[in-house]
Motif scaffolding. Structure first.
Motif, PDB file in Angstrom:
ATOM      1  N   VAL B 525      10.734   8.663 -10.844  1.00 21.53           N
ATOM      2  CA  VAL B 525      11.969   7.904 -10.971  1.00 21.53           C
ATOM      3  C   VAL B 525      11.897   7.166 -12.313  1.00 21.53           C
ATOM      4  CG1 VAL B 525      13.404   6.108  -9.937  1.00 21.53           C
ATOM      5  CG2 VAL B 525      12.110   7.651  -8.489  1.00 21.53           C
ATOM      6  N   GLY B 526      13.042   7.056 -12.972  1.00 21.22           N
ATOM      7  CA  GLY B 526      13.063   6.612 -14.362  1.00 21.22           C
ATOM      8  C   GLY B 526      12.240   5.389 -14.721  1.00 21.22           C
ATOM      9  N   ASN B 527      12.457   4.289 -14.066  1.00 15.46           N
ATOM     10  CA  ASN B 527      11.872   3.041 -14.515  1.00 15.46           C
ATOM     11  C   ASN B 527      10.702   2.640 -13.621  1.00 15.46           C
ATOM     12  OD1 ASN B 527      11.276   0.409 -15.130  1.00 15.46           O
ATOM     13  ND2 ASN B 527      13.388  -0.105 -15.598  1.00 15.46           N
ATOM     14  N   LYS B 528       9.508   2.803 -14.124  1.00 15.56           N
ATOM     15  CA  LYS B 528       8.335   2.607 -13.267  1.00 15.56           C
ATOM     16  C   LYS B 528       8.203   1.178 -12.781  1.00 15.56           C
ATOM     17  CE  LYS B 528       4.844   1.888 -16.890  1.00 15.56           C
ATOM     18  NZ  LYS B 528       5.739   1.080 -17.715  1.00 15.56           N
ATOM     19  N   ASP B 529       8.622   0.225 -13.603  1.00 15.22           N
ATOM     20  CA  ASP B 529       8.470  -1.175 -13.194  1.00 15.22           C
ATOM     21  C   ASP B 529       9.414  -1.521 -12.044  1.00 15.22           C
ATOM     22  OD1 ASP B 529       6.482  -1.669 -15.094  1.00 15.22           O
ATOM     23  OD2 ASP B 529       8.002  -1.860 -16.655  1.00 15.22           O
ATOM     24  N   ALA B 530      10.636  -0.971 -12.111  1.00 13.92           N
ATOM     25  CA  ALA B 530      11.573  -1.211 -11.019  1.00 13.92           C
ATOM     26  C   ALA B 530      11.069  -0.559  -9.735  1.00 13.92           C
ATOM     27  CB  ALA B 530      12.951  -0.657 -11.381  1.00 13.92           C
ATOM     28  N   VAL B 531      10.551   0.626  -9.867  1.00 14.31           N
ATOM     29  CA  VAL B 531      10.029   1.317  -8.685  1.00 14.31           C
ATOM     30  C   VAL B 531       8.845   0.531  -8.122  1.00 14.31           C
ATOM     31  CG1 VAL B 531       9.073   3.467  -7.802  1.00 14.31           C
ATOM     32  CG2 VAL B 531      10.778   3.533  -9.611  1.00 14.31           C
ATOM     33  N   ALA B 532       7.999   0.071  -9.013  1.00 14.61           N
ATOM     34  CA  ALA B 532       6.832  -0.699  -8.567  1.00 14.61           C
ATOM     35  C   ALA B 532       7.284  -1.945  -7.809  1.00 14.61           C
ATOM     36  CB  ALA B 532       5.975  -1.088  -9.768  1.00 14.61           C
ATOM     37  N   ALA B 533       8.315  -2.619  -8.342  1.00 16.13           N
ATOM     38  CA  ALA B 533       8.797  -3.832  -7.676  1.00 16.13           C
ATOM     39  C   ALA B 533       9.340  -3.500  -6.290  1.00 16.13           C
ATOM     40  CB  ALA B 533       9.867  -4.495  -8.538  1.00 16.13           C
ATOM     41  N   SER B 534      10.065  -2.405  -6.191  1.00 21.65           N
ATOM     42  CA  SER B 534      10.620  -2.061  -4.881  1.00 21.65           C
ATOM     43  C   SER B 534       9.521  -1.655  -3.904  1.00 21.65           C
ATOM     44  CB  SER B 534      11.674  -0.958  -5.017  1.00 21.65           C
ATOM     45  OG  SER B 534      11.057   0.295  -5.176  1.00 21.65           O
ATOM     46  N   LEU B 535       8.487  -1.022  -4.415  1.00 17.04           N
ATOM     47  CA  LEU B 535       7.400  -0.610  -3.515  1.00 17.04           C
ATOM     48  C   LEU B 535       6.600  -1.806  -3.002  1.00 17.04           C
ATOM     49  CD1 LEU B 535       6.047   2.593  -5.306  1.00 17.04           C
ATOM     50  CD2 LEU B 535       7.334   2.482  -3.175  1.00 17.04           C
ATOM     51  N   LYS B 536       6.547  -2.853  -3.826  1.00 21.13           N
ATOM     52  CA  LYS B 536       5.780  -4.034  -3.398  1.00 21.13           C
ATOM     53  C   LYS B 536       6.402  -4.695  -2.182  1.00 21.13           C
ATOM     54  CE  LYS B 536       3.714  -5.423  -7.742  1.00 21.13           C
ATOM     55  NZ  LYS B 536       3.817  -6.363  -8.845  1.00 21.13           N
ATOM     56  N   ASN B 537       7.699  -4.440  -1.968  1.00 18.84           N
ATOM     57  CA  ASN B 537       8.371  -5.077  -0.837  1.00 18.84           C
ATOM     58  C   ASN B 537       8.004  -4.458   0.500  1.00 18.84           C
ATOM     59  OD1 ASN B 537       9.696  -6.838  -2.528  1.00 18.84           O
ATOM     60  ND2 ASN B 537      11.415  -5.436  -2.847  1.00 18.84           N
ATOM     61  N   PHE B 538       7.400  -3.298   0.452  1.00 10.61           N
ATOM     62  CA  PHE B 538       7.036  -2.662   1.720  1.00 10.61           C
ATOM     63  C   PHE B 538       5.809  -3.341   2.306  1.00 10.61           C
ATOM     64  CE2 PHE B 538       9.696   0.591  -0.079  1.00 10.61           C
ATOM     65  CZ  PHE B 538      10.307   1.164   1.033  1.00 10.61           C
ATOM     66  N   GLU B 539       5.872  -3.534   3.617  1.00 10.79           N
ATOM     67  CA  GLU B 539       4.701  -4.145   4.265  1.00 10.79           C
ATOM     68  C   GLU B 539       3.578  -3.138   4.425  1.00 10.79           C
ATOM     69  OE1 GLU B 539       5.957  -5.770   7.983  1.00 10.79           O
ATOM     70  OE2 GLU B 539       7.294  -7.240   7.026  1.00 10.79           O
ATOM     71  N   PHE B 540       3.969  -1.884   4.610  1.00 11.24           N
ATOM     72  CA  PHE B 540       2.936  -0.885   4.888  1.00 11.24           C
ATOM     73  C   PHE B 540       3.388   0.472   4.380  1.00 11.24           C
ATOM     74  CE2 PHE B 540       0.075   1.639   7.616  1.00 11.24           C
ATOM     75  CZ  PHE B 540      -1.100   0.935   7.410  1.00 11.24           C
ATOM     76  N   ILE B 541       2.536   1.110   3.599  1.00 10.91           N
ATOM     77  CA  ILE B 541       2.866   2.432   3.057  1.00 10.91           C
ATOM     78  C   ILE B 541       1.734   3.395   3.385  1.00 10.91           C
ATOM     79  CG2 ILE B 541       3.255   3.775   0.957  1.00 10.91           C
ATOM     80  CD1 ILE B 541       4.592   1.359  -0.271  1.00 10.91           C
ATOM     81  N   VAL B 542       2.121   4.501   4.000  1.00  5.36           N
ATOM     82  CA  VAL B 542       1.160   5.564   4.274  1.00  5.36           C
ATOM     83  C   VAL B 542       1.523   6.725   3.375  1.00  5.36           C
ATOM     84  CG1 VAL B 542       0.203   7.091   6.021  1.00  5.36           C
ATOM     85  CG2 VAL B 542       1.072   4.860   6.674  1.00  5.36           C
ATOM     86  N   SER B 543       0.537   7.301   2.708  1.00  7.04           N
ATOM     87  CA  SER B 543       0.835   8.370   1.764  1.00  7.04           C
ATOM     88  C   SER B 543      -0.043   9.583   2.043  1.00  7.04           C
ATOM     89  CB  SER B 543       0.606   7.866   0.335  1.00  7.04           C
ATOM     90  OG  SER B 543       0.933   8.865  -0.588  1.00  7.04           O
ATOM     91  N   PHE B 544       0.612  10.706   2.336  1.00 10.09           N
ATOM     92  CA  PHE B 544      -0.108  11.985   2.416  1.00 10.09           C
ATOM     93  C   PHE B 544      -0.161  12.543   1.007  1.00 10.09           C
ATOM     94  CE2 PHE B 544       1.647  11.642   6.686  1.00 10.09           C
ATOM     95  CZ  PHE B 544       0.593  12.053   7.468  1.00 10.09           C
ATOM     96  N   ASP B 545      -1.323  12.783   0.503  1.00 10.83           N
ATOM     97  CA  ASP B 545      -1.377  13.243  -0.876  1.00 10.83           C
ATOM     98  C   ASP B 545      -2.580  14.126  -1.128  1.00 10.83           C
ATOM     99  OD1 ASP B 545      -0.093  13.244  -3.346  1.00 10.83           O
ATOM    100  OD2 ASP B 545       0.345  11.114  -3.113  1.00 10.83           O
ATOM    101  N   LEU B 546      -2.534  14.820  -2.259  1.00 11.51           N
ATOM    102  CA  LEU B 546      -3.665  15.649  -2.663  1.00 11.51           C
ATOM    103  C   LEU B 546      -4.640  14.848  -3.517  1.00 11.51           C
ATOM    104  CD1 LEU B 546      -1.833  18.932  -3.688  1.00 11.51           C
ATOM    105  CD2 LEU B 546      -3.022  18.480  -1.564  1.00 11.51           C
ATOM    106  N   PHE B 547      -4.075  13.924  -4.286  1.00  7.89           N
ATOM    107  CA  PHE B 547      -4.882  13.162  -5.238  1.00  7.89           C
ATOM    108  C   PHE B 547      -4.510  11.687  -5.145  1.00  7.89           C
ATOM    109  CE2 PHE B 547      -3.913  17.298  -6.958  1.00  7.89           C
ATOM    110  CZ  PHE B 547      -5.137  17.769  -7.365  1.00  7.89           C
TER     111      PHE B 547
END
Lengths: 201, 958
Positions: B525-547
């Motif tokens: 997503v274009g603006n990493k800082d905005a995305v980072a700010a929105s992600l900080k609002n989550f209480e809990f994030i689960v991520s399925f990932d390869l890396f």
């Protein structure tokens, strides 16, 4: 029989599939590309051009690498294929100096794509094929030809731009294409008698 | 001398273990997922190790051939940096570059905590859960959507493509071609115009199969014109490249349309009458004139001199031109409205906006119109069909702008004016019609008419179809898709102003928990800082990932996913509207199956999500959701009360589509089922009684209703985007003053920041740099001086592009010479080319090195060759390379735009966001190259790309 390849630049779509299929087939170390695609930008706005040229060993009929090799490691194998006998190669690299096409690589040390993390299981298998201290290059996938298959770059070419066949047979597809479409070789002035022909885009 | 036989044997066994050691040597059919193209592959497994991936010759999406990225998929499978065990964060502080302090945990711990969190969220408000998936998984995301439906959240999005992906192209493709995307009919087309598209050049939908078709067309002599700001791969292989100002495709297309209908008088009246709404009468208000009794749109029957409903048999000869009195109002057919509308877009106006000369616009329009051979027919497979061998296609380049929908509508209008839509030689959708396998009749779908006779898609990838659009309503989801029903990706999913809009629209909840499936929204997503700010609002994030990646910095639990070579999917290409090659040939339905067992603690995210659903007691919900997703009915329908494994579900789906004899076992063995396409399926337009809008009346209603809701909440709403006829509207690229050529300003030793430096100007350097400035369009990977100072390989003989090899300690994955953040941002591209497709790490682009071949996505390794042939290598050689190229490039004033390949002909007239690595490097002729890059407005920095902001020069935009 003289084996040769025709690369139709009109059909080539510059997807780099030949480069990677060759790499996967031979499991070459990082930085080594027996088949590769040269990319070049030319001209000025508004008429610039992007040019793509797939290249590989030309398996020359009068190969300077073969004459330059002091040990006989570089030799003509069946059907005029120029190959390297790894057991005989002493790594002097005279062939690399002699080759006007820059299509030979010297394997100085073992290298893996993930560096310190060591070889992947795939690389473990592949790396055994490539002893250190010797020169390596395209051999028209002799192991595939022996099984009746096309070389990897030909078999994988998504644009079907590559054809391999007998240049001595005037009725073969490659001979016909060269005749009908005016096939040309790279650096004919070097006088090496290349057996890889190109058709104009 | 070895004898010939010995040598041959040695050659035969080159590349494999010796014959005696081979315990297993199998080729297993499956499907690629390096990009969303999903080509059919087969993997060669020897003694348990995958040694080669090829295209599956048995499938029309494989043909035994595969692109470079797909072949490299082995390196994802065996990437030593893949996650091995579930990890839990120990550092509560989240942020880009902040070490989460990962602690390995067991799957049971991870799932128990996740389930507990999910239970809590579901008890409070299930809408608090957000699901995001990466683009490559989107066409096969069975348990992504179904899990969301079962859980009860509307908040699901394809974050891997960012907010720019497909909002215009897919919606326009759906409305006018019932398809996700469009492509020329390569077999018959004689004249194709590509607007920001690369179909057939190893990119996009059906990436590899299209290459052969495009090559055939090229050899046959199809004329190809590429409209693109960049002379890219497609342009390299085109007959003509038409450089255009960024985002002005609509202006060019509308000017061409104007030339066709108003200057040349070339249009397909028959097609317009029977297959579009061109004959629908439009009232002065802009709305269709409708029949009082039935509500159907009216057309003018010139013979009878009255208005009749569009489906009246007399409509065949309905008027395309003129003015008619209907119910006391003067009405005009939609085509007449279009003609009037287009008059504003003269070729000169087109030139003013797009920069394409008026003469070129007129010539392109004439060539396109004449190539279309309006009125001609051809026989294909014994069926007589309209023959329109001209095609105008659009994709990312044309649609990635504010004016996205109109750009796509305007371009597609060219096809509809000459009747070249889904007929022989014209523009084809990606298989909007399928009559199904001859034995089972499944899958069967085709577009159908809505109440106005306009086309609704027969099959679609997302739950909401593009047409007819849903009624706009107050948003219930965090992305406001209810408010903007035509869109499918919303910027509000990760924007800096999301909270403000949620408040204004009284969103009754806030997102609290996220399940991420392979997406890296920080990078996509274009603006990493905005995305980072929105992600900080989550209480809990689960991520399925390869890396572990940039997104992981915000995850609480990271779960090691199985790669695409280790999982099962009965429907990897959302059949067939997404990826299957268009045109005649075969249908092919492949399955994805594991070709290797997942190592370590890796597990398939799909199976874990299914297990989580059952664990949460959502069995009936998930089973019914899967029934709906796959359209399962009869004996293959899942029992709501049952508990199923993924294998059982796949088995049922396959049996449902291809009969009880062809379940999972059959498919595991055969890999793919194929059957021939029919002309009526490929060239379906004459056989399906639907019309498409050239006059988008529904947009007016949509705009009015959306506008009211927006205004009530104080959200600025621009009604210009909801007019019924496509317009060119300026996007930010054109709102910047002083666009065009700007002097470059550069930070060089001995010069003030922002001081102008021109190409060729001598620079008296401090330190080692001195000599005339050369401009090149190649971004350098890092700052040589910084590297050298930090102990990296920065020497003359070294290669900037080459990753440093040393390591600080075994757990450290990156470059010892760089900071922690650099390490994380840079490593992936240095090491694993293929994982980018899945991970979307794009902050760093590899330098496209010198004129040597390189592996796509790989840095240039240090040349192995040595000796006299390579004597010029080193500073002189580098300078020569950069010099030759740099001079040419600088004269062309080339700027490199992010996400593109090659140079573009002029600087994008916009100021790119400051943190985007628009690349340009300056070098000195006699000294060492100075890695620089162009910042917005033409300022240049010598800071490493992706380096700290403080190193960047201030903007010097005049």
């Amino acid at each position: 029989m003289r084996l040769g390849m025709v690369i139709d630049l009109k059909r080539c779509m510059a997807c780099y599939g030949c480069q990677m299929s060759c790499k996967a087939e031979h499991g070459t170390p990082p930085g080594v590309f027996f088949a590769r695609v040269l990319k070049r930008e030319e001209g000025h706005y508004p008429t610039p051009r992007m040019l793509f040229l797939p290249v590989l060993c030309n398996h020359c009929s009068d190969a300077p690498c073969v004459s330059a090799c002091p040990t006989g490691a570089s030799h003509y194998a069946e059907h005029g294929i120029v190959d390297i006998d790894k057991d005989k190669c002493v790594g002097c690299r005279a062939c690399m100096m002699a080759c006007p096409y820059n299509n030979r690589y010297f394997h100085d040390e073992r290298r893996y794509y993930f560096g310190e993390a060591g070889p992947t299981p795939y690389e473990e298998i592949c790396s055994d094929r490539h002893p250190e201290g010797v020169v390596m290059k395209c051999n028209f996938c002799r192991h595939r030809l022996a099984e009746g298959k096309d070389p990897a770059c030909v078999a994988n070419c998504a644009a079907k731009a590559r054809t391999i066949g007998d240049l001595d047979d005037p009725n073969s597809t490659v001979s016909r294409l060269i005749k009908e479409r005016g096939g040309f070789t790279l650096h004919p002035e070097a006088g090496t008698g290349p057996n890889v022909y190109y058709l104009a885009p | 001398m070895k004898d010939a036989r010995q040598e041959l044997e040695a050659v035969m066994h080159a590349g494999r273990a010796s014959a005696a050691e081979i315990r297993e040597d199998v080729w297993i059919p499956s499907v690629c997922t390096i990009c969303y193209g999903g080509c059919a592959i087969r993997a060669h497994r020897v003694n348990g190790t995958i040694v080669k991936i090829e295209g599956n010759p048995a499938s029309p999406t494989g043909n035994g051939r595969l692109c470079a990225k797909g072949i490299a998929g082995i390196m994802i499978l065996y990437d030593p940096h893949r996650l091995k065990t579930p990890l839990r964060r120990t550092n509560p502080q989240k942020g880009i570059g902040i070490d989460p302090g990962w602690k390995p945990i067991s799957w049971e711990e991870a799932l128990a905590e996740t389930a507990a969190r999910l239970e809590k969220v579901r008890a409070e408000d299930p809408r608090q859960l957000v699901l995001q998936v990466t683009t490559t998984m989107a066409p096969s995301s069975l348990l992504f959507f179904t899990f969301g439906w079962a859980f009860g959240t509307p908040n699901m999005w394809v974050a891997g493509g960012g907010v720019h992906c497909g909002n215009g192209a897919h919606a326009a493709g759906g409305i006018t071609h019932a398809s996700w995307s469009v492509v020329p009919d390569f077999k018959h087309c004689n004249y194709a115009i590509y607007f920001g598209a690369s179909k057939g050049h190893g990119a996009g939908h059906a990436a590899t199969p299209n290459i052969a078709q495009a090559a055939d067309a090229r050899e046959r002599g199809m004329r190809m014109v590429v409209v693109d700001p960049m002379c890219n791969f497609a342009a390299a292989k085109a007959n003509e490249w038409v450089p255009i100002r960024v985002g002005t495709d609509a202006a060019l297309a509308l000017a061409m349309a104007n030339c066709l209908v108003n200057e040349l008088g070339i249009y397909d009246a028959e097609y317009l009458r029977t297959k579009t709404d061109a004959i629908y009468l439009v009232r002065p208000s802009g709305r269709y004139a409708r029949d009082a009794a039935s509500g159907k749109p009216l057309v003018w029957d010139a013979g009878a001199g009255t208005a009749k409903p569009y489906d009246d048999p007399a409509a065949k000869n309905a008027a395309l031109e003129g003015e008619y009195k209907v119910d006391g109002e003067t009405c005009k057919p939609a085509f007449a409205m279009l003609r009037d509308h287009l008059k504003r877009y003269t070729a000169e106006e087109g030139e003013r906006i797009s920069g394409v000369p008026a003469a070129t616009i007129r010539r392109l329009a004439r060539e396109f119109g004449e190539a279309a051979r309006v009125g001609s027919t051809i026989v294909v497979d014994g069926v007589t069909l309209p023959y329109r061998p001209a095609s105008a296609i659009f994709f990312r380049g044309a649609q990635g702008h504010k004016n996205s929908m109109y750009n796509c509508f305007a371009i597609d209008l060219l096809n509809h004016i000459v009747g070249a839509a889904d007929v022989v030689g014209g523009t084809l959708g990606f298989n909007p019609v399928c009559h199904g396998h001859p034995e089972s009749g499944r899958p069967r779908y085709q577009p159908r008419p809505d109440r106005d006779g306009l086309m609704a898609v027969g099959s679609w990838m997302l739950p909401h179809v593009p047409y007819p659009p849903a009624e706009p309503r107050r948003p219930d989801s965090i992305g406001f898709t209810e408010l903007f029903p035509l869109s499918h990706v919303s910027p509000l999913m990760a924007s800096s102003d999301q909270e403000q809009w949620w408040q204004r629209f009284d969103l009754p909840y806030r997102p609290k928990m996220m399940i991420n499936y392979g997406a890296n929204s920080i990078m996509s997503v274009g603006n990493k800082d905005a995305v980072a700010a929105s992600l900080k609002n989550f209480e809990f994030i689960v991520s399925f990932d390869l890396f572990l990646n940039e997104f992981s910095d915000f995850a609480d639990i990271v779960l090691p996913d199985a790669s695409y070579l280790e999982v099962l999917d009965p429907r990897p290409n959302f059949p067939f509207i997404f990826n299957h090659p268009a045109g005649m040939g075969d249908w092919g339905w492949p399955i994805r199956q594991p070709v290797a067992e997942p190592a370590y603690e890796r597990r398939s995210a799909r199976e874990m999500l299914l297990g989580l659903a059952y664990r949460l007691g959502l069995g009936p919900e998930i089973n019914m959701a899967i029934n709906a997703f796959y359209g399962l009915d009869g004996p293959q329908m899942l029992d709501p009360a049952g508990t199923y494994t993924l294998e059982e579900i796949c088995d049922r789906e396959l049996k449902h589509k291809f009969g009880p004899a062809r379940g999972l076992e059959w498919f595991k063995e055969h890999g793919v089922i194929t059957w021939p396409k029919k002309a009526e399926e490929v060239y379906w337009r004459p056989f399906v009684d639907v019309r498409i809008p050239i006059y988008h009346e529904y947009l007016m209603d949509l705009g009015e209703r959306t506008g009211k809701l927006c205004e009530a909440a104080g959200m600025h709403f621009d009604p210009r985007y909801y007019g019924p006829l496509p317009e060119w509207l300026p996007c930010p690229s054109h709102e910047v003053k002083g666009c065009g050529v700007r002097p470059l300003r550069v930070l060089l030793p001995g010069r003030d920041p922002g001081e102008r430096v021109h190409d060729g100007e001598p620079v008296a350097g401090r330190g080692r740099a001195h000599g005339p400035v050369q401009l090149s369009h190649r971004p350098q990977r890092g700052n040589r001086a910084a590297q050298g100072a930090a102990g990296g390989r920065g020497g003359v003989g070294g290669n900037l592009d080459r990753p440093a090899r040393g390591r600080a300690h075994p757990g450290d994955r990156g470059h010892p010479a760089r900071g922690a953040r650099h390490r994380r941002l840079r490593r992936p591209l240095d090491r694993a080319p293929a994982d980018r497709a899945r991970q979307g790490r794009l902050l760093q682009r590899p330098a496209r090195g010198r004129l040597r071949a390189h592996e796509p996505g790989q840095p240039q390794p240090r040349p192995l060759r040595q000796g006299p042939a390579d004597a010029p290598r080193g500073p002189a050689r580098r300078a020569r390379d950069l010099t030759a190229r740099g001079r040419a490039v600088a004269r062309r004033r080339v700027t490199r735009v992010p996400g593109g390949v090659g140079g573009c002909a002029r600087p994008p007239p916009t100021a790119a966001p400051a943190d985007q690595p628009a690349g340009t490097s300056a070098s000195t002729r006699s000294g060492l190259p100075l890695p620089c890059r162009i910042l917005s407005g033409g300022a240049i920095s010598t800071a490493p790309v992706g380096g700290s902001r403080s190193r960047l020069v201030r903007h010097c935009n005049p």
